[in-house]
Design a protein around this motif. Structure first.
Motif, PDB file in Angstrom:
ATOM      1  N   SER A   1       0.828  16.406  -3.232  1.00 40.90           N
ATOM      2  CA  SER A   1      -0.153  15.592  -3.431  1.00 40.90           C
ATOM      3  C   SER A   1       0.277  14.126  -3.634  1.00 40.90           C
ATOM      4  O   SER A   1       1.478  13.994  -4.200  1.00 40.90           O
ATOM      5  N   PHE A   2      -0.588  13.099  -3.723  1.00 33.99           N
ATOM      6  CA  PHE A   2      -0.336  11.654  -4.224  1.00 33.99           C
ATOM      7  C   PHE A   2      -0.565  11.766  -5.689  1.00 33.99           C
ATOM      8  O   PHE A   2      -1.733  11.894  -5.945  1.00 33.99           O
ATOM      9  N   ASN A   3       0.213  11.345  -6.731  1.00 34.94           N
ATOM     10  CA  ASN A   3      -0.262  10.639  -7.742  1.00 34.94           C
ATOM     11  C   ASN A   3      -0.776   9.073  -7.780  1.00 34.94           C
ATOM     12  O   ASN A   3      -1.485   8.594  -8.370  1.00 34.94           O
ATOM     13  N   LEU A   4       0.000   8.549  -6.552  1.00 36.19           N
ATOM     14  CA  LEU A   4      -0.437   7.155  -6.512  1.00 36.19           C
ATOM     15  C   LEU A   4      -0.963   6.943  -4.965  1.00 36.19           C
ATOM     16  O   LEU A   4      -0.322   7.600  -4.118  1.00 36.19           O
TER      17      LEU A   4
ATOM     18  N   GLY B   1      -1.381   9.144 -18.054  1.00 36.13           N
ATOM     19  CA  GLY B   1      -1.476   9.936 -16.875  1.00 36.13           C
ATOM     20  C   GLY B   1      -2.219   9.335 -15.736  1.00 36.13           C
ATOM     21  O   GLY B   1      -2.546   9.838 -14.888  1.00 36.13           O
ATOM     22  N   SER B   2      -2.114   8.044 -15.806  1.00 40.61           N
ATOM     23  CA  SER B   2      -2.729   7.131 -14.847  1.00 40.61           C
ATOM     24  C   SER B   2      -1.808   6.888 -13.619  1.00 40.61           C
ATOM     25  O   SER B   2      -2.391   6.506 -12.690  1.00 40.61           O
ATOM     26  N   GLY B   3      -0.496   7.067 -13.849  1.00 41.14           N
ATOM     27  CA  GLY B   3       0.373   7.133 -12.810  1.00 41.14           C
ATOM     28  C   GLY B   3       1.345   5.832 -12.948  1.00 41.14           C
ATOM     29  O   GLY B   3       2.199   5.425 -11.845  1.00 41.14           O
ATOM     30  N   LYS B   4       1.351   5.189 -14.173  1.00 43.36           N
ATOM     31  CA  LYS B   4       2.492   4.159 -14.403  1.00 43.36           C
ATOM     32  C   LYS B   4       3.818   4.528 -14.290  1.00 43.36           C
ATOM     33  O   LYS B   4       4.579   3.909 -13.760  1.00 43.36           O
TER      34      LYS B   4
ATOM     35  N   SER C   1       0.791  -1.206   0.105  1.00 46.13           N
ATOM     36  CA  SER C   1       0.006   0.178  -0.027  1.00 46.13           C
ATOM     37  C   SER C   1       0.943   1.270  -0.041  1.00 46.13           C
ATOM     38  O   SER C   1       0.760   1.901   0.891  1.00 46.13           O
ATOM     39  N   ILE C   2       1.644   1.414  -1.189  1.00 43.78           N
ATOM     40  CA  ILE C   2       2.411   2.679  -1.244  1.00 43.78           C
ATOM     41  C   ILE C   2       1.767   3.693  -1.619  1.00 43.78           C
ATOM     42  O   ILE C   2       0.748   3.701  -2.435  1.00 43.78           O
TER      43      ILE C   2
ATOM     44  N   GLY D   1      -4.317   6.619 -10.563  1.00 41.92           N
ATOM     45  CA  GLY D   1      -3.373   6.440  -9.370  1.00 41.92           C
ATOM     46  C   GLY D   1      -3.680   5.176  -8.554  1.00 41.92           C
ATOM     47  O   GLY D   1      -3.150   5.014  -7.507  1.00 41.92           O
ATOM     48  N   LYS D   2      -4.625   4.414  -8.900  1.00 39.36           N
ATOM     49  CA  LYS D   2      -4.850   3.181  -8.035  1.00 39.36           C
ATOM     50  C   LYS D   2      -5.031   1.951  -8.979  1.00 39.36           C
ATOM     51  O   LYS D   2      -5.016   2.113 -10.155  1.00 39.36           O
TER      52      LYS D   2
END
Lengths: 293, 338
Positions: free
Chosen positions: A18-21, A41-44, A10-11, A218-219
């Motif tokens: 802000s968190f991108n992930l 832009g999903s956070g890969k 759970s990182i 981000g999830k």
């Protein structure tokens, strides 16, 4: 713990405050070939930067064969994990010098000279990636695909256990895409190299990876085998695109067909019927999908 | 893979050229002393000619060696760290800061005291304040942001040079002349202690930066890739920045602003050696000293018995040599290219 070579617990990480992930948990087994997919832009790439230590992990932990990454020294980490980024640097360095830099984590910090073994390894991996005859050329003189091959040769020269690849096929034609992925597949099988790869092309992802992780916003949206992840419902929900999912008759892996706007207008019922049959066959996907939402 | 032999040959060649320019420089000057007589003069160890050789010409050559090598080394390090071919030791505002410090000292009348130490000290203080500001502002927030440091350096350079022009516009004609003379740069340094300091600094700078040569090579691939290769980039960038800054600060305070050595020589060496810093650091060090000693010979002979400011020669010669080398390497690339 052979089953859990790379484990993310759970990182959360990102740029600035802000968190991108958020709360990413996943595990990759030793010797697995895992792919990360998801919209732009999903956070890969952020996830890669978190794993490779470019971005600080603000919550949660990452373990490599049970050892937390934050307890490892940078050089120690570089001996276990190699990263090939999307755009390798086109420097004035010769290909050979560039590949030899992969030995840095294995050398004493103040040792300036390559050993005979360093040179043997560099030569071996330049041959394996097919760039040996370019070794005297400058990196900047190579094409994008050749630079990527050189970057892979450098990463292999690091002799890592885990290889992170950020879109290794992004600027290649289909022949070179497949050559590249065949190479990575053979490295995965023959060297027992654990591979985690970001890839945009869903069909290539399905064909080559044994495990897929679908990231959205981000999830982790869902993860599993290609057949579990690449359903038309998942694609529609995450990418907001109408597609048809079928099966490759040779490999049995899923194949995604895009549905163009014109076809969507004229064949709405056909598509609905198709989706109904698929849903009937694979009800578990629907339930899987529902519980995510 | 006979690369080490190749590299040794390159450095040996440079050492031979260095010896040639040093001899030529010793034999050049107002008093006509032929090279063939030099061993004899040195052996006797007395007379006017001995004094000219050991007290006037040698110190000047040593200073040219120290300043040329230090500026060129500093340029190589900074171009390597910033991965920007237009960066040179003065881009980061170090010369601007030093010049401002000197201008302040001259306007304040400090140069009339302190046995000739005052202006170098003022110059070094100005350089040190600039380094400190660029360092503090650049290193604040999230490690060493390379682009940020570059921009801050350029801005500080503007502030310093504008402040200096302000001082120049309000001061007397005599002070103005002093400031301009200092800015043009000169290898005519009567104080041998300062020459020693510059020489020791340049050699320590070479040794210090060589300890980070692996890091410098890895940084050519960008900070992220260097991190992936196990390099602590923030620490390495900071150390290399400080080494380069100190080299420049000492040069500027002893010899004034001598442009172009730190920009052109690293480029020429990169084109000739291929950019591996294990060779680059040494070859730039030697190349810079060869270049400055040779330029100094010209500065002393072109309008002899008068002397041209060394910066004029380095700018003109350096510029042309640079364009020729660049053009040649482009032609070669077209031939060898795919």
């Amino acid at each position: 713990m052979a089953n859990n070579y790379l484990a993310l617990n759970s990182i959360s990480c990102g740029y600035g405050k802000s968190f991108n992930l958020n709360g990413i948990s996943l595990s990759v087994a030793r010797g697995a070939f895992a792919g990360i997919i998801g919209p732009n832009g999903s956070g890969k790439t952020t996830l890669f930067k978190g794993i490779s230590g470019i971005l600080p992990i603000k919550k949660g932990s990452i373990c490599l064969s049970g050892v937390p990454l934050e307890s490892m020294k940078l050089r120690e980490k570089a001996r276990k994990m190699a990263v090939v980024s999307q755009f390798p640097e086109g420097t004035d360095m010769t290909v050979q010098d560039y590949v030899l830099l992969g030995r840095l984590p294995h050398r004493n910090a103040f040792n300036f000279l390559e050993s005979a073994r360093d040179k043997v390894l560099a030569r071996k991996y330049m041959r394996l990636t097919g760039i040996y005859h370019y070794r005297e050329k400058q990196m900047s003189q190579l094409s994008g695909g050749e630079q990527q091959l050189a970057a892979i040769a450098q990463a292999l020269t690091q002799e890592p256990e885990l290889l992170l690849l950020d879109e290794p096929t992004s600027h290649l034609d289909i022949n070179h895409q497949m050559q590249m992925l065949n190479l990575i597949q053979s490295l995965n099988k023959e060297l027992n190299l654990t591979v985690l790869m970001i890839i945009h092309d869903l069909n290539l992802a399905a064909e080559y990876c044994d495990q897929l992780i679908l990231i959205n916003d981000g999830k982790i949206y869902t993860q599993g085998t290609p057949a579990e992840v690449l359903t038309f419902q998942n694609i529609e929900a995450v990418y907001n695109a109408v597609v048809i999912a079928q099966t490759n008759p040779l490999s049995g892996k899923p194949v995604i067909f895009p549905v163009s706007g014109n076809i969507l207008k004229t064949h709405r019922t056909d598509i609905n019927n198709h989706h109904k049959t698929v849903t009937g066959n694979r009800l578990f996907n629907q339930s899987n999908n529902n519980h995510k939402q | 893979m006979s690369k080490p032999i190749h590299q040794l040959m390159f450095i040996s060649g440079q050492l031979v050229i260095l010896a040639v320019v040093v001899l030529a420089s010793i034999a050049t000057g107002e008093a006509n002393i032929p090279i063939s007589q030099i061993p004899e003069i040195v052996r006797t160890g007395e007379g006017t000619e001995y004094f000219i050789l050991t007290q006037i010409r040698m110190p000047r050559i040593v200073l040219a060696f120290a300043v040329g090598s230090a500026l060129s080394l500093s340029g190589t390090i900074l171009q390597g760290v910033f991965r920007n071919p237009l960066v040179e030791p003065y881009t980061l505002g170090i010369s601007g800061g030093a010049a401002f410090g000197v201008a302040l000292a001259i306007v304040g009348g400090l140069h009339l005291t302190g046995h000739g130490y005052m202006l170098p000290l003022a110059g070094f203080s100005g350089a040190a304040v600039t380094i400190f500001l660029v360092g503090i502002l650049g290193f604040l927030r999230g490690g060493a942001d390379i682009t940020r440091m570059l921009l801050i350096g350029v801005m500080i350079s503007f502030v310093a040079s504008s402040s200096m022009m302000f001082l120049m516009s309000v001061t007397t004609a005599e002070n103005l002349h002093g400031i301009i003379f200092w800015i043009m740069g000169s290898l005519d340094e009567p104080n041998h202690h300062l020459i020693k300091v510059a020489t020791i600094t340049s050699i320590i700078g070479l040794a210090g930066s060589y300890l980070f040569v692996n890091q410098l090579n890895a940084l050519q691939l960008g900070k992220n890739k260097a991190t992936h290769l196990g390099i602590n980039t923030t620490f390495s960038v900071r150390i290399l920045f400080i080494v380069a800054s100190l080299l420049t600060g000492v040069c500027v305070s002893v010899a004034g602003v001598i442009g172009f050595v730190g920009l052109a020589v690293p480029h020429i060496m990169r084109l000739m050696t291929g950019g591996d810093h294990r060779l680059m650091l040494i070859s730039s060090f030697l190349g810079g000293s060869i270049f400055l000693i040779a330029c100094d010979i010209l500065a002393r002979t072109v309008i002899s018995p008068n002397e041209l400011p060394i910066g004029v020669i380095t700018g003109i010669i350096g510029g042309f040599v640079f364009m020729i080398v660049l053009n040649k390497s482009r032609i070669q690339k077209e031939h060898h290219g795919k």
